[in-house]
Design a protein around this motif. Sequence first.
Motif, PDB file in Angstrom:
ATOM      1  N   ASP A  54       0.809  -1.183   0.209  1.00 51.10           N
ATOM      2  CA  ASP A  54       0.000  -0.106   0.051  1.00 51.10           C
ATOM      3  C   ASP A  54       0.831   1.338  -0.056  1.00 51.10           C
ATOM      4  OD1 ASP A  54      -2.272   1.525   0.046  1.00 51.10           O
ATOM      5  OD2 ASP A  54      -2.690   1.146   2.118  1.00 51.10           O
ATOM      6  N   TYR A  55       0.695   2.154  -0.775  1.00 51.07           N
ATOM      7  CA  TYR A  55       1.151   3.269  -1.101  1.00 51.07           C
ATOM      8  C   TYR A  55       2.846   3.098  -1.067  1.00 51.07           C
ATOM      9  CZ  TYR A  55      -2.842   6.236   0.027  1.00 51.07           C
ATOM     10  OH  TYR A  55      -3.952   6.766  -0.014  1.00 51.07           O
ATOM     11  N   ALA A  56       3.141   2.359  -2.163  1.00 48.65           N
ATOM     12  CA  ALA A  56       4.540   2.033  -2.368  1.00 48.65           C
ATOM     13  C   ALA A  56       4.886   2.673  -3.788  1.00 48.65           C
ATOM     14  CB  ALA A  56       4.945   0.409  -2.453  1.00 48.65           C
ATOM     15  N   VAL A  57       6.173   2.585  -3.932  1.00 48.20           N
ATOM     16  CA  VAL A  57       6.781   3.015  -5.405  1.00 48.20           C
ATOM     17  C   VAL A  57       7.545   1.740  -5.805  1.00 48.20           C
ATOM     18  CG1 VAL A  57       8.314   4.660  -6.614  1.00 48.20           C
ATOM     19  CG2 VAL A  57       6.705   5.534  -5.104  1.00 48.20           C
ATOM     20  N   ILE A  58       7.516   1.082  -6.710  1.00 49.77           N
ATOM     21  CA  ILE A  58       8.150  -0.109  -7.180  1.00 49.77           C
ATOM     22  C   ILE A  58       8.932   0.305  -8.516  1.00 49.77           C
ATOM     23  CG2 ILE A  58       8.238  -2.556  -7.563  1.00 49.77           C
ATOM     24  CD1 ILE A  58       5.672  -2.604  -5.681  1.00 49.77           C
ATOM     25  N   ARG A  59      10.104   0.214  -8.665  1.00 49.77           N
ATOM     26  CA  ARG A  59      10.857   0.609  -9.745  1.00 49.77           C
ATOM     27  C   ARG A  59      12.305   0.014  -9.739  1.00 49.77           C
ATOM     28  NH1 ARG A  59      10.761   6.940  -8.449  1.00 49.77           N
ATOM     29  NH2 ARG A  59      12.612   7.371  -6.950  1.00 49.77           N
ATOM     30  N   TYR A  60      12.952   0.069 -11.130  1.00 50.98           N
ATOM     31  CA  TYR A  60      14.150  -0.577 -11.253  1.00 50.98           C
ATOM     32  C   TYR A  60      14.228  -2.120 -10.973  1.00 50.98           C
ATOM     33  CZ  TYR A  60      14.901   4.500 -11.923  1.00 50.98           C
ATOM     34  OH  TYR A  60      14.674   5.867 -12.141  1.00 50.98           O
ATOM     35  N   GLY A  61      13.029  -2.711 -10.956  1.00 54.37           N
ATOM     36  CA  GLY A  61      13.192  -4.120 -10.588  1.00 54.37           C
ATOM     37  C   GLY A  61      12.862  -5.071 -11.862  1.00 54.37           C
TER      38      GLY A  61
END
Length: 211
Positions: A54-61
């Motif tokens: 919840d309310y996360a930023v998921i990037r560069y994976g």
Amino acid sequence: SADGTEEQRIHFTSYKDDSVGGDTNGDGASAGARGDWYRIEFGDTSDDATWLIDYAVIRYGGYSYGSTQYGAVNLVSASPTIQNSIITQNEYAGIRGSSSTPILGCNDIYNNNGYGIYNATPSTNILAINQWWGTASGPYHQTLNPSGTGNAVTNGVTFIPWLSASCNTPPSSPSNLNASAVSQTQIRLTWQDNSDETEFHIERSPNGSSD
């Protein structure tokens, strides 16, 4: 679970990403790249009722090499809740599911390399309505939305309807606000609602300002 807030999001990102936490790896100015880290994985032993992003930023994976691919969020017979999050700039897919039916609240899924959502088992449908795919035309799908310019989705992903603006877009202000006296201690407020928000906060100002 990863339970952030609108004001304080949880970041899953590259150690090279100086925009979060500064130069933590001491290599000078640097930015992340797709595939810098592998994945967040939920397996068949995960507790679907309690696992939450919840309310996360998921990037560069994400990861893709030969016949091996992972999404930045990888689901294997698991169905967590993912909501209010930004999933972007990942290798292969933002979310990859196999025999999984995640609960997807409003998320921004865009600019991932390949797919926004990849369903490896299309017979197990992933419900992904009311997501923002980076463009008002919605996600690309070869037959269901060939004119979509957003991140692609595979078969087995229900994406209609989609949002025409980011989940983070503030709601439109109400209009035609009127106040009428009911008694010496009560007033009645009426207005035209121009958004689909589910709650309101009314503040009283003694001097007519917002300070």
